[in-house]
Design a protein around this motif. Structure first.
Motif, PDB file in Angstrom:
ATOM      1  N   UNK A   3       0.106   3.716  -0.992  1.00  0.00           N
ATOM      2  CA  UNK A   3       0.073   2.468  -0.233  1.00  0.00           C
ATOM      3  C   UNK A   3       0.424   1.244  -1.064  1.00  0.00           C
ATOM      4  N   UNK A   4      -0.082   1.187  -2.293  1.00  0.00           N
ATOM      5  CA  UNK A   4      -0.071  -0.066  -3.050  1.00  0.00           C
ATOM      6  C   UNK A   4       0.830   0.046  -4.267  1.00  0.00           C
ATOM      7  N   UNK A   5       2.072  -0.448  -4.168  1.00  0.00           N
ATOM      8  CA  UNK A   5       3.014  -0.362  -5.281  1.00  0.00           C
ATOM      9  C   UNK A   5       2.603  -1.227  -6.470  1.00  0.00           C
ATOM     10  N   UNK A  65       8.673   6.327   0.496  1.00  0.00           N
ATOM     11  CA  UNK A  65       8.791   5.553  -0.739  1.00  0.00           C
ATOM     12  C   UNK A  65      10.058   4.716  -0.691  1.00  0.00           C
ATOM     13  N   UNK A  66       9.998   3.509  -1.247  1.00  0.00           N
ATOM     14  CA  UNK A  66      11.183   2.660  -1.253  1.00  0.00           C
ATOM     15  C   UNK A  66      12.096   3.014  -2.432  1.00  0.00           C
ATOM     16  N   UNK A  79      -2.426  11.453   1.176  1.00  0.00           N
ATOM     17  CA  UNK A  79      -2.380   9.994   1.266  1.00  0.00           C
ATOM     18  C   UNK A  79      -3.666   9.444   0.648  1.00  0.00           C
ATOM     19  N   UNK A  80      -3.732   9.346  -0.689  1.00  0.00           N
ATOM     20  CA  UNK A  80      -4.971   8.923  -1.332  1.00  0.00           C
ATOM     21  C   UNK A  80      -5.168   7.416  -1.280  1.00  0.00           C
ATOM     22  N   UNK A  81      -6.419   6.967  -1.425  1.00  0.00           N
ATOM     23  CA  UNK A  81      -6.653   5.530  -1.591  1.00  0.00           C
ATOM     24  C   UNK A  81      -6.172   5.120  -2.977  1.00  0.00           C
ATOM     25  N   UNK A  82      -5.899   3.835  -3.192  1.00  0.00           N
ATOM     26  CA  UNK A  82      -5.377   3.385  -4.498  1.00  0.00           C
ATOM     27  C   UNK A  82      -6.461   3.306  -5.567  1.00  0.00           C
ATOM     28  N   UNK A  83      -7.026   4.465  -5.918  1.00  0.00           N
ATOM     29  CA  UNK A  83      -8.037   4.529  -6.973  1.00  0.00           C
ATOM     30  C   UNK A  83      -7.415   5.137  -8.221  1.00  0.00           C
ATOM     31  N   UNK A  84      -8.165   5.241  -9.286  1.00  0.00           N
ATOM     32  CA  UNK A  84      -7.655   5.805 -10.533  1.00  0.00           C
ATOM     33  C   UNK A  84      -7.302   7.281 -10.324  1.00  0.00           C
ATOM     34  N   UNK A 100      -4.494  -1.857   2.080  1.00  0.00           N
ATOM     35  CA  UNK A 100      -3.655  -2.691   1.219  1.00  0.00           C
ATOM     36  C   UNK A 100      -4.488  -3.474   0.203  1.00  0.00           C
ATOM     37  N   UNK A 101      -5.800  -3.379   0.292  1.00  0.00           N
ATOM     38  CA  UNK A 101      -6.653  -4.130  -0.614  1.00  0.00           C
ATOM     39  C   UNK A 101      -7.502  -5.143   0.152  1.00  0.00           C
ATOM     40  N   UNK A 102      -8.540  -5.643  -0.487  1.00  0.00           N
ATOM     41  CA  UNK A 102      -9.459  -6.585   0.152  1.00  0.00           C
ATOM     42  C   UNK A 102      -8.906  -8.005   0.038  1.00  0.00           C
ATOM     43  N   UNK A 103      -8.945  -8.733   1.137  1.00  0.00           N
ATOM     44  CA  UNK A 103      -8.380 -10.075   1.168  1.00  0.00           C
ATOM     45  C   UNK A 103      -9.465 -11.143   1.190  1.00  0.00           C
ATOM     46  N   UNK A 104      -9.275 -12.180   0.370  1.00  0.00           N
ATOM     47  CA  UNK A 104     -10.121 -13.364   0.412  1.00  0.00           C
ATOM     48  C   UNK A 104      -9.356 -14.444   1.152  1.00  0.00           C
ATOM     49  N   UNK A 105      -9.949 -14.953   2.227  1.00  0.00           N
ATOM     50  CA  UNK A 105      -9.237 -15.909   3.070  1.00  0.00           C
ATOM     51  C   UNK A 105      -8.713 -17.120   2.296  1.00  0.00           C
TER      52      UNK A 105
END
Length: 410
Positions: free
Chosen positions: A260-262, A291-292, A225-230, A68-73
């Motif tokens: 994964x990442x809309x 897909x939603x 199911x690719x990662x959210x890259x270009x 879902x992406x990298x999270x900063x606390x």
């Protein structure tokens, strides 16, 4: 599970109605009735335990892993404060969602929780050939693309690990036994361990050891199911070619695409490249998985020839789903809100629903304004009746899937 069978069961949070009597006290939960515009409800047990909740719950499953992406606390906590300040004060989480506050913890794998479609057709340009109740085969089609599949698919997610060691030769022998028995459609994914490789070995044995008629019946449906890259043309093509090589086919019978990442609109680029590859003969049919409705509407409006979206078939198939989608869109345009806002508001209006969960991507994207619009939206009698009428044309998911969670435990 609650409310209308036609709307996404994943989003619905209902007051519990189960009884637990195996050595524990009997618990029966109920929710206080709430008017359309009310933000809060109270769920309580028969014994008097109670908790007051916001009727739209912030779901925190998207902190569970890097997909879902990298999270900063600090940014995530700041985002939680903004949600709370905005009146969205209830947060839903689990003990397995530890990545955010425990950076050293291993990421929770999110992939592989996808279910095989049985028979999806299409609304608008897409269609499904009607099959008798005892028929094994149906045809999904859209704009001239068509694929005849067995109505019960062999799901190969259990080759991905965690269900025991897979012996290659025994696995291929088992696939041949399924095909010989008329169960000739196999569902797999690029991330289901050796699934695509096993299919390649299997289809080669079919070519050598079985009559051409059976080879024609065999279908291999895979997922990407690719990662959210270009999503460049070369990147998409390289991945599709990898699946073609592993499955040892010149053209994939069906490619089911997941994203994964809309917040990253790259899924449209990917699907346009996939459509080009289909036109070049490397893919026979294009489908989606999980897909939603909002993204599905965008995809269809961009002319992507989708023949199915997994799990839609369990409710009633593509055609009925498209009719429901058009009904929701009509209501959304009337009120100037999104389709998802209408859907959640409709679910909240059901007497058995305490709240509806909406995913939050903390520190990465926010939808506080859109979520709050749910509370100000008032659906009139015509709105409610039109959605109910469209929804009632589908099957009762309680009868098809069962109680909450049964779809994963079947």
């Amino acid at each position: 599970m609650a409310a209308a069978a036609g709307l996404s069961p994943r989003l619905v949070v209902t007051p519990g109605r189960r009884s637990h009597s195996h050595g524990r006290r009997r618990m029966c939960c109920a929710a206080a009735a709430a008017a359309q515009g009310e933000r809060k409800t109270t769920v309580r047990s028969k014994e008097g335990d109670a908790v007051e909740l916001c009727r739209v719950v912030n779901g925190m499953w998207q902190v569970s892993g890097p997909s879902w992406g990298r999270y900063e606390t600090p940014a995530a906590v700041d985002a939680m404060l903004r949600y709370a300040d905005g009146g969205l004060s209830t947060f839903d989480m689990a003990d397995i969602s530890r990545t955010l506050l425990s950076p050293a913890a291993p990421p929770v794998p999110r992939r592989g929780v996808v279910r095989p479609a049985r028979c999806s057709g299409g609304g608008g340009a897409a269609a499904v050939e009607t099959a008798a109740s005892g028929a094994k085969v149906c045809t999904v089609s859209n704009r001239g693309d068509s694929l005849a599949i067995c109505r019960v698919l062999n799901g190969m997610w259990q080759t991905s690990g965690g269900w025991g060691r897979i012996d290659r030769d025994a696995a291929v022998d088992a696939m041949l036994a399924y095909a010989d028995a008329g169960l000739s459609t196999f569902d797999m994914a690029d991330h289901y361990g050796p699934a695509e490789d096993l299919y390649g070995l299997f289809i080669n044995r079919v070519r050598r050891e079985r009559p051409p008629e059976l080879l024609e019946e065999i279908k291999g449906l895979t997922k990407w199911v690719p990662p959210p890259v270009k999503m460049t043309r070369s990147y998409v093509e390289d991945n599709i070619n990898r699946s073609r090589k592993r499955m040892d086919v010149s053209a994939l019978d069906m490619l089911q695409f997941h994203w994964w990442d809309y917040a990253n609109p790259g899924y449209l680029d990917a699907l346009k490249h996939i459509t080009d590859l289909k036109e070049e003969g490397k893919i026979k049919t294009v489908a989606l998985t999980n897909f939603d409705t909002d993204r599905l509407q965008i995809i269809l409006e961009n002319g992507i020839p989708i023949v199915s979206n997994q799990m839609v078939d369990a409710w009633g198939g593509w055609s009925l789903f498209q009719a429901l989608l058009q009904t929701l869109k009509k209501v959304s345009l009337k009120h100037g809100v999104s389709i998802s806002t209408v859907a959640v508001r409709y679910i909240l209006n059901q007497t058995s629903v305490a709240g509806s969960m909406v995913g939050v991507r903390l520190g990465l994207s926010e939808h506080i304004k859109d979520t709050n619009a749910i509370f100000s939206l008032e659906l009139d009698e015509d709105d409610m009746n039109s959605i109910t009428e469209a929804s009632n044309k589908g099957r009762n998911l309680m009868d098809i899937i069962g109680d909450c969670g049964d779809e994963y435990r079947a």
